[in-house]
Design an enzyme around this catalytic site. Structure first.
Site, PDB file in Angstrom:
ATOM      1  N   SER A  42      43.914  26.612  34.111  1.00 14.19           N
ATOM      2  CA  SER A  42      45.729  25.479  32.935  1.00 14.19           C
ATOM      3  C   SER A  42      44.529  24.263  32.787  1.00 14.19           C
ATOM      4  O   SER A  42      43.667  23.899  33.173  1.00 14.19           O
ATOM      5  CB  SER A  42      46.510  25.097  34.160  1.00 14.19           C
ATOM      6  OG  SER A  42      47.685  26.931  34.633  1.00 14.19           O
TER       7      SER A  42
HETATM    8  N1  SAH Z   1      46.676  28.539  39.007  1.00 12.34           N
HETATM    9  C1  SAH Z   1      45.519  29.158  38.486  1.00 12.34           C
HETATM   10  C2  SAH Z   1      45.950  29.637  36.819  1.00 12.34           C
HETATM   11  C3  SAH Z   1      47.617  30.596  36.345  1.00 12.34           C
HETATM   12  S1  SAH Z   1      47.765  31.641  34.955  1.00 12.34           S
HETATM   13  C4  SAH Z   1      44.596  28.414  37.910  1.00 12.34           C
HETATM   14  O1  SAH Z   1      44.864  27.689  38.736  1.00 12.34           O
HETATM   15  O2  SAH Z   1      44.052  28.970  37.819  1.00 12.34           O
HETATM   16  C5  SAH Z   1      49.157  32.504  35.836  1.00 12.34           C
HETATM   17  C6  SAH Z   1      48.712  33.571  36.654  1.00 12.34           C
HETATM   18  O3  SAH Z   1      49.683  33.862  37.042  1.00 12.34           O
HETATM   19  C7  SAH Z   1      48.045  34.700  36.657  1.00 12.34           C
HETATM   20  O4  SAH Z   1      46.609  34.934  36.603  1.00 12.34           O
HETATM   21  C8  SAH Z   1      48.506  35.578  36.440  1.00 12.34           C
HETATM   22  O5  SAH Z   1      48.059  37.489  36.912  1.00 12.34           O
HETATM   23  C9  SAH Z   1      49.181  34.882  37.357  1.00 12.34           C
HETATM   24  N2  SAH Z   1      51.172  36.227  37.305  1.00 12.34           N
HETATM   25  C10 SAH Z   1      51.236  36.187  36.614  1.00 12.34           C
HETATM   26  N3  SAH Z   1      52.707  36.466  36.486  1.00 12.34           N
HETATM   27  C11 SAH Z   1      52.584  37.394  38.702  1.00 12.34           C
HETATM   28  C12 SAH Z   1      53.638  37.283  39.704  1.00 12.34           C
HETATM   29  N4  SAH Z   1      54.322  38.027  39.272  1.00 12.34           N
HETATM   30  N5  SAH Z   1      52.729  37.118  40.444  1.00 12.34           N
HETATM   31  C13 SAH Z   1      51.981  36.679  41.117  1.00 12.34           C
HETATM   32  N6  SAH Z   1      50.958  35.838  40.120  1.00 12.34           N
HETATM   33  C14 SAH Z   1      51.859  35.887  38.574  1.00 12.34           C
END
Ligand code: SAH
Length: 241
Positions: A91
């Site tokens: 992000s």
């Molecule tokens: N917090 C992260 C950025 C997140 S991007 C950072 O600091 O880098 C969103 C993430 O959520 C992705 O890696 C994606 O694979 C994950 N994601 C999407 N759906 C999800 C779910 N149902 N459960 C867990 N993770 C999920």
């Protein structure tokens, strides 16, 4: 110029490590100033014009360049989201900062994160002194984040692979929950795993448009109070739920 220097540092370590770490520290300070400017510009939405210094101090300490792919290191301290592979992103630093600030945590509180991604947000939360349980649905990303967080010494973060929609009941209840992928609705299991007095921050809306960042507080009378904070754009929350 700075970008060129950073790539030099990343690719060849021509500068000695002390100089390199100074360079990243300066870049992080610059990133903090950009975040502060964005916060002032959006203070109407945020209902605050500056962030908790503990949050900014954490942002100034966590080495974001360690959380991006090698070819992105020279962009690590831009105030922008960056690709981390598998169609996912780390992000934007401003978004990480305001979400952390809105959670309003105290040291040693228990935090649940859905969407580990690179592990950067989890590291920021650990850096302000909280304990973090983080769930990632893409195994390769989750494993990589876990290894990275261990290598960097973030031993207050635990990563699990799976669908975060269902939360982590074994470690519930949590003082705060942060969801870093856009959900079509607020997952009821997460509401159940929030302590009375706890706060949850989650982007809600369609994957095809901007979403609303929503702050939910479970008050001591067990009512859920919601507030729409600002429009955002996140990758979608996936899974079979
Ligand atoms: N917090 C992260 C950025 C997140 S991007 C950072 O600091 O880098 C969103 C993430 O959520 C992705 O890696 C994606 O694979 C994950 N994601 C999407 N759906 C999800 C779910 N149902 N459960 C867990 N993770 C999920």
């Amino acid at each position: 110029m700075l970008g060129a220097l950073l790539s030099l540092v990343a690719s060849s370590y021509l500068l000695d490590p002390a100089q390199a770490s100074d360079l990243f520290r300066d870049s992080r300070q610059q990133m903090i100033r950009l975040i502060e400017a964005d916060v002032r510009d959006t203070s109407h939405y945020l209902k605050r014009s500056s962030l908790d210094t503990r949050v900014l101090d954490a942002m100034a300490r966590v080495p974001r360049h360690e959380f991006v792919p090698p070819e992105m290191v020279d962009r690590a301290y831009q105030n922008r989201p960056l690709p981390i592979g598998h169609g996912q992103t780390i992000s934007q630093p401003y978004i990480v900062a305001i979400m952390t600030d809105l959670l309003d945590t105290e040291p040693d509180q228990r935090i649940l994160e859905i969407g580990t991604g690179s592990g950067y947000q989890a590291a920021i939360l650990a850096e302000i002194g909280t304990r973090v349980w983080s769930i990632e649905i893409i195994p390769a990303l989750g494993k990589q984040a876990q290894t990275r967080l261990q290598r960097l010494g973030y031993d207050r973060v635990e990563v699990r692979l799976g669908d975060g929609y269902y939360g982590w009941p074994e470690n519930a209840p949590f003082d705060a929950i942060i969801v870093t992928a856009a959900a079509s609705h607020i997952p009821p299991p997460l509401l159940q795993q929030l302590k009375p007095g706890g706060r949850m921050i989650i982007p809600v809306g369609s994957r095809f448009s901007t979403q609303q960042l929503v702050l939910i507080t479970r008050n001591e009378n067990d009512e859920f109070i919601t507030r729409q904070v600002l429009p955002v754009r996140f990758v979608p929350l996936t899974g079979e739920h």
